[in-house]
Motif scaffolding. Structure first.
Motif, PDB file in Angstrom:
ATOM      1  N   ALA A   1       0.846  -1.188   0.000  1.00  0.00           N
ATOM      2  CA  ALA A   1       0.000   0.000   0.000  1.00  0.00           C
ATOM      3  C   ALA A   1       0.883   1.240   0.000  1.00  0.00           C
ATOM      4  CB  ALA A   1      -0.918   0.012   1.218  1.00  0.00           C
ATOM      5  N   PRO A   2       0.503   2.271  -0.735  1.00  0.00           N
ATOM      6  CA  PRO A   2       1.335   3.481  -0.784  1.00  0.00           C
ATOM      7  C   PRO A   2       1.342   4.213   0.551  1.00  0.00           C
ATOM      8  CG  PRO A   2      -0.764   3.860  -1.864  1.00  0.00           C
ATOM      9  CD  PRO A   2      -0.718   2.397  -1.540  1.00  0.00           C
ATOM     10  N   ALA A   3       2.442   4.926   0.800  1.00  0.00           N
ATOM     11  CA  ALA A   3       2.544   5.683   2.039  1.00  0.00           C
ATOM     12  C   ALA A   3       1.546   6.835   2.062  1.00  0.00           C
ATOM     13  CB  ALA A   3       3.972   6.211   2.215  1.00  0.00           C
TER      14      ALA A   3
ATOM     15  N   PRO B   1      -7.556   1.573  -2.357  1.00  0.00           N
ATOM     16  CA  PRO B   1      -8.167   1.487  -3.693  1.00  0.00           C
ATOM     17  C   PRO B   1      -7.156   0.979  -4.713  1.00  0.00           C
ATOM     18  CG  PRO B   1      -7.674   3.769  -3.131  1.00  0.00           C
ATOM     19  CD  PRO B   1      -7.382   2.958  -1.903  1.00  0.00           C
ATOM     20  N   VAL B   2      -7.631   0.146  -5.621  1.00  0.00           N
ATOM     21  CA  VAL B   2      -6.731  -0.552  -6.542  1.00  0.00           C
ATOM     22  C   VAL B   2      -7.243  -0.425  -7.967  1.00  0.00           C
ATOM     23  CG1 VAL B   2      -5.569  -2.743  -7.036  1.00  0.00           C
ATOM     24  CG2 VAL B   2      -6.281  -2.226  -4.701  1.00  0.00           C
ATOM     25  N   TRP B   3      -6.311  -0.295  -8.890  1.00  0.00           N
ATOM     26  CA  TRP B   3      -6.573  -0.235 -10.330  1.00  0.00           C
ATOM     27  C   TRP B   3      -5.770  -1.354 -10.961  1.00  0.00           C
ATOM     28  CZ3 TRP B   3      -9.450   2.701 -13.672  1.00  0.00           C
ATOM     29  CH2 TRP B   3      -9.073   2.722 -15.019  1.00  0.00           C
TER      30      TRP B   3
ATOM     31  N   ARG C   1      -7.335  -8.158  -4.005  1.00  0.00           N
ATOM     32  CA  ARG C   1      -8.290  -8.449  -2.942  1.00  0.00           C
ATOM     33  C   ARG C   1      -7.717  -8.137  -1.561  1.00  0.00           C
ATOM     34  NH1 ARG C   1     -12.638 -11.734  -4.608  1.00  0.00           N
ATOM     35  NH2 ARG C   1     -12.514 -12.295  -6.831  1.00  0.00           N
ATOM     36  N   ALA C   2      -6.438  -8.474  -1.346  1.00  0.00           N
ATOM     37  CA  ALA C   2      -5.819  -8.201  -0.057  1.00  0.00           C
ATOM     38  C   ALA C   2      -5.712  -6.696   0.201  1.00  0.00           C
ATOM     39  CB  ALA C   2      -4.433  -8.848   0.012  1.00  0.00           C
ATOM     40  N   LEU C   3      -5.344  -5.933  -0.822  1.00  0.00           N
ATOM     41  CA  LEU C   3      -5.258  -4.485  -0.667  1.00  0.00           C
ATOM     42  C   LEU C   3      -6.632  -3.885  -0.379  1.00  0.00           C
ATOM     43  CD1 LEU C   3      -2.682  -3.615  -3.457  1.00  0.00           C
ATOM     44  CD2 LEU C   3      -2.389  -3.212  -1.006  1.00  0.00           C
TER      45      LEU C   3
END
Length: 282
Positions: A29-31, A69-71, A61-63
């Motif tokens: 995950a981004p900071a 949020p994921v792309w 799915r884990a994120l």
């Protein structure tokens, strides 16, 4: 350790992945707040490509379970449509069509998922996936013909032929479970026996979940939830997640309602349709 025993002294708060570029674990995950872009890089239509797509799906799915949020996009030089079809069969989240839209939505990090030995351009973390191969060809298969690009449709390292893919996808959930059961850094060797064993395990779990659902619901025990998250946040250790489910099924004294909620919670990551048989007479 029992599934409902003493909580671990330390639980990871953030999903960490092993970056193949550096050999070091890094946060997935981004900071800073923003989208994480996951790019699945598949070089062909073979069992290894399916494993790459599945790993990207698990990362997504884990994120999302952690609130990120994921792309997701699919990068494939050929057989793009067939890969998307196979992904759908494997309950893999749909891939987006564009490369650039995510940056306009505040993309903060990009992670690429690729087979071992793939030359991955650009920067950012890379998640490597060990090869998967079908070790027993169905009767009547033969050497594949090259596609329109002049390349064999299946890499030489995986001498499977086009009829193998339908064989693998005859029971997509069993294939998904068979791949989840092997650590991502180890080769996955698939054959009819492996898929049959996975199908049997899946059927037993679905029957159990349907039975547990008849009892009053109970929350997922905090220690069980911590073990699950610790497992998948540790470089997507899916075999460890499956071990937790095995422990929960066998744990004496655990209410059936808690077993049910645990399996449903874990299935948000596993996507094995474990509650499919609810309401059955099994």
């Amino acid at each position: 350790m029992p599934a409902y025993g003493r909580p671990p002294a330390y639980a990871r708060a953030v999903l960490h992945i092993l970056d193949a570029r550096t050999g070091e674990p890094v946060p997935a995950a981004p900071a800073r707040r923003g989208l994480t872009r996951i790019e699945a890089r598949a070089s062909g239509l073979d069992p290894t490509a399916l494993r790459v797509l599945l790993t990207a799906d698990l990362l997504v799915r884990a994120l999302e379970l952690g609130g990120t949020p994921v792309w997701t996009i699919l990068s494939a030089p050929r057989r793009h449509a067939e890969l998307r079809t196979a992904a759908t069969a494997l309950s893999i989240r749909p891939f987006e069509d564009g490369h650039d839209l995510a940056s306009g939505l505040g993309e903060a990090q990009a992670i690429q998922v690729a087979a071992e030995g793939t030359d991955v351009p650009g920067g950012g973390p890379v998640v490597e996936v060990a090869p998967a191969e079908w070790t027993q060809l169905p009767a009547g298969t033969h050497a594949p013909e090259p596609d329109t690009t002049g390349h064999p449709p299946w890499p030489a390292a995986h001498p499977a032929t086009p009829p193998v893919l339908p064989a693998l996808l005859a029971d997509p959930a069993a294939l998904r479970l068979a791949l989840l059961s092997v650590p991502r850094g180890e080769p996955a060797r698939l054959d009819p026996d492996a898929l049959e064993a996975a199908a049997g395990r899946l059927a037993r779990w679905r029957r159990a979940v349907a039975g547990w659902a008849r009892q009053p619901s109970r929350p997922v025990p905090d220690t069980v939830r911590a073990r699950l998250r610790s497992a998948w946040e540790d470089d997507l250790d899916l075999p460890a997640v499956l071990d937790v489910l095995r422990d929960v099924a066998d744990a004496p004294g655990l209410p059936d309602g808690a077993r049910f909620e645990t399996y449903v919670y874990a299935d948000r990551l596993l996507a094995l349709d474990l509650a499919r048989d609810l309401g059955s007479l099994a």
